[in-house]
Design a protein around this motif. Structure first.
Motif, PDB file in Angstrom:
ATOM      1  N   ILE A  86       0.847  -1.210   0.000  1.00  0.00           N
ATOM      2  CA  ILE A  86       0.000   0.000   0.000  1.00  0.00           C
ATOM      3  C   ILE A  86       0.874   1.248   0.000  1.00  0.00           C
ATOM      4  CG2 ILE A  86      -1.650   1.327   1.386  1.00  0.00           C
ATOM      5  CD1 ILE A  86      -2.847  -1.390   2.248  1.00  0.00           C
ATOM      6  N   TRP A  87       1.901   1.255   0.838  1.00  0.00           N
ATOM      7  CA  TRP A  87       2.811   2.399   0.891  1.00  0.00           C
ATOM      8  C   TRP A  87       3.495   2.604  -0.459  1.00  0.00           C
ATOM      9  CZ3 TRP A  87       8.189   2.794   0.471  1.00  0.00           C
ATOM     10  CH2 TRP A  87       8.726   4.025   0.846  1.00  0.00           C
ATOM     11  N   SER A  88       3.907   1.519  -1.105  1.00  0.00           N
ATOM     12  CA  SER A  88       4.551   1.607  -2.423  1.00  0.00           C
ATOM     13  C   SER A  88       3.591   2.140  -3.474  1.00  0.00           C
ATOM     14  CB  SER A  88       5.077   0.238  -2.856  1.00  0.00           C
ATOM     15  OG  SER A  88       6.093  -0.194  -1.993  1.00  0.00           O
ATOM     16  N   ALA A  89       2.315   1.739  -3.368  1.00  0.00           N
ATOM     17  CA  ALA A  89       1.314   2.232  -4.328  1.00  0.00           C
ATOM     18  C   ALA A  89       1.075   3.732  -4.138  1.00  0.00           C
ATOM     19  CB  ALA A  89       0.012   1.461  -4.167  1.00  0.00           C
ATOM     20  N   VAL A  90       1.041   4.165  -2.890  1.00  0.00           N
ATOM     21  CA  VAL A  90       0.835   5.591  -2.625  1.00  0.00           C
ATOM     22  C   VAL A  90       2.034   6.396  -3.115  1.00  0.00           C
ATOM     23  CG1 VAL A  90       0.644   7.313  -0.768  1.00  0.00           C
ATOM     24  CG2 VAL A  90      -0.741   5.241  -0.697  1.00  0.00           C
ATOM     25  N   LYS A  91       3.230   5.918  -2.850  1.00  0.00           N
ATOM     26  CA  LYS A  91       4.446   6.613  -3.275  1.00  0.00           C
ATOM     27  C   LYS A  91       4.761   6.387  -4.756  1.00  0.00           C
ATOM     28  CE  LYS A  91       6.038   8.300   0.621  1.00  0.00           C
ATOM     29  NZ  LYS A  91       6.499   9.641   0.832  1.00  0.00           N
ATOM     30  N   GLN A  92       4.115   5.410  -5.363  1.00  0.00           N
ATOM     31  CA  GLN A  92       4.343   5.019  -6.752  1.00  0.00           C
ATOM     32  C   GLN A  92       5.803   4.637  -6.984  1.00  0.00           C
ATOM     33  OE1 GLN A  92       2.834   8.130  -9.277  1.00  0.00           O
ATOM     34  NE2 GLN A  92       0.718   7.617  -8.787  1.00  0.00           N
ATOM     35  N   ARG A  93       6.343   3.927  -5.999  1.00  0.00           N
ATOM     36  CA  ARG A  93       7.733   3.481  -6.085  1.00  0.00           C
ATOM     37  C   ARG A  93       7.873   2.181  -5.299  1.00  0.00           C
ATOM     38  NH1 ARG A  93      12.071   6.927  -3.230  1.00  0.00           N
ATOM     39  NH2 ARG A  93      12.724   5.101  -2.089  1.00  0.00           N
ATOM     40  N   LEU A  94       8.219   1.120  -6.003  1.00  0.00           N
ATOM     41  CA  LEU A  94       8.393  -0.185  -5.368  1.00  0.00           C
ATOM     42  C   LEU A  94       9.880  -0.430  -5.154  1.00  0.00           C
ATOM     43  CD1 LEU A  94       7.120  -2.843  -4.419  1.00  0.00           C
ATOM     44  CD2 LEU A  94       7.429  -3.708  -6.722  1.00  0.00           C
ATOM     45  N   GLU A  95      10.250  -0.638  -3.902  1.00  0.00           N
ATOM     46  CA  GLU A  95      11.650  -0.905  -3.571  1.00  0.00           C
ATOM     47  C   GLU A  95      11.848  -2.412  -3.504  1.00  0.00           C
ATOM     48  OE1 GLU A  95      12.769   1.239  -0.089  1.00  0.00           O
ATOM     49  OE2 GLU A  95      11.934   3.107  -0.861  1.00  0.00           O
ATOM     50  N   GLY A  96      12.540  -2.946  -4.503  1.00  0.00           N
ATOM     51  CA  GLY A  96      12.745  -4.385  -4.614  1.00  0.00           C
ATOM     52  C   GLY A  96      13.452  -5.031  -3.439  1.00  0.00           C
ATOM     53  N   PRO A  97      14.568  -4.444  -2.955  1.00  0.00           N
ATOM     54  CA  PRO A  97      15.275  -5.086  -1.840  1.00  0.00           C
ATOM     55  C   PRO A  97      14.416  -5.230  -0.574  1.00  0.00           C
ATOM     56  CG  PRO A  97      16.697  -3.483  -2.888  1.00  0.00           C
ATOM     57  CD  PRO A  97      15.336  -3.326  -3.498  1.00  0.00           C
ATOM     58  N   VAL A  98      13.580  -4.251  -0.309  1.00  0.00           N
ATOM     59  CA  VAL A  98      12.720  -4.332   0.877  1.00  0.00           C
ATOM     60  C   VAL A  98      11.699  -5.446   0.692  1.00  0.00           C
ATOM     61  CG1 VAL A  98      11.054  -3.100   2.314  1.00  0.00           C
ATOM     62  CG2 VAL A  98      13.047  -1.894   1.404  1.00  0.00           C
TER      63      VAL A  98
END
Length: 110
Positions: A68-80
């Motif tokens: 959800i946080w990645s969708a809001v920020k529109q940035r997916l952090e792969g390592p996390v």
């Protein structure tokens, strides 16, 4: 400077800790008589199942929250995401693998 999740030294320490922990669980079980150890084994199995269920739920909620946080920020952090997934695997598979290893050692002994 490159940001990494864990350094090689930390990974080696974690691996050594896991092996030591597995040996600490296995050695008393191998040396013990099966008659008086049975209640302890049942307790450990019950505790393991409970902890796996709780930790699995928490990690699952973390993955959903991260998505959800990645969708809001529109940035997916792969390592996390990979770290959260690896933690979920370790929580789910780790205790079962240790119990399997102890049972395997018991069979080889007798």
């Amino acid at each position: 400077m490159k940001d990494t999740i864990m350094t090689k030294k930390q990974i080696l320490f974690l691996g050594a800790f896991v092996v030591t922990l597995a040996a600490a669980f296995a050695l008393p079980a191998l040396a013990a008589d099966a008659d008086w150890v049975q209640p302890l084994n049942e307790g450990v199995t019950s505790l393991t199942a409970s902890l796996v269920a709780i930790a699995g739920g928490v990690i699952g909620l973390c993955i959903v929250g991260f998505a959800i946080w990645s969708a809001v920020k529109q940035r997916l952090e792969g390592p996390v995401l990979v770290t959260l997934f690896a933690c979920g695997l370790l929580v789910g598979i780790g205790p079962a693998a240790i119990i399997w290893w102890i049972d395997l050692m018991k069979q080889g002994q007798g």
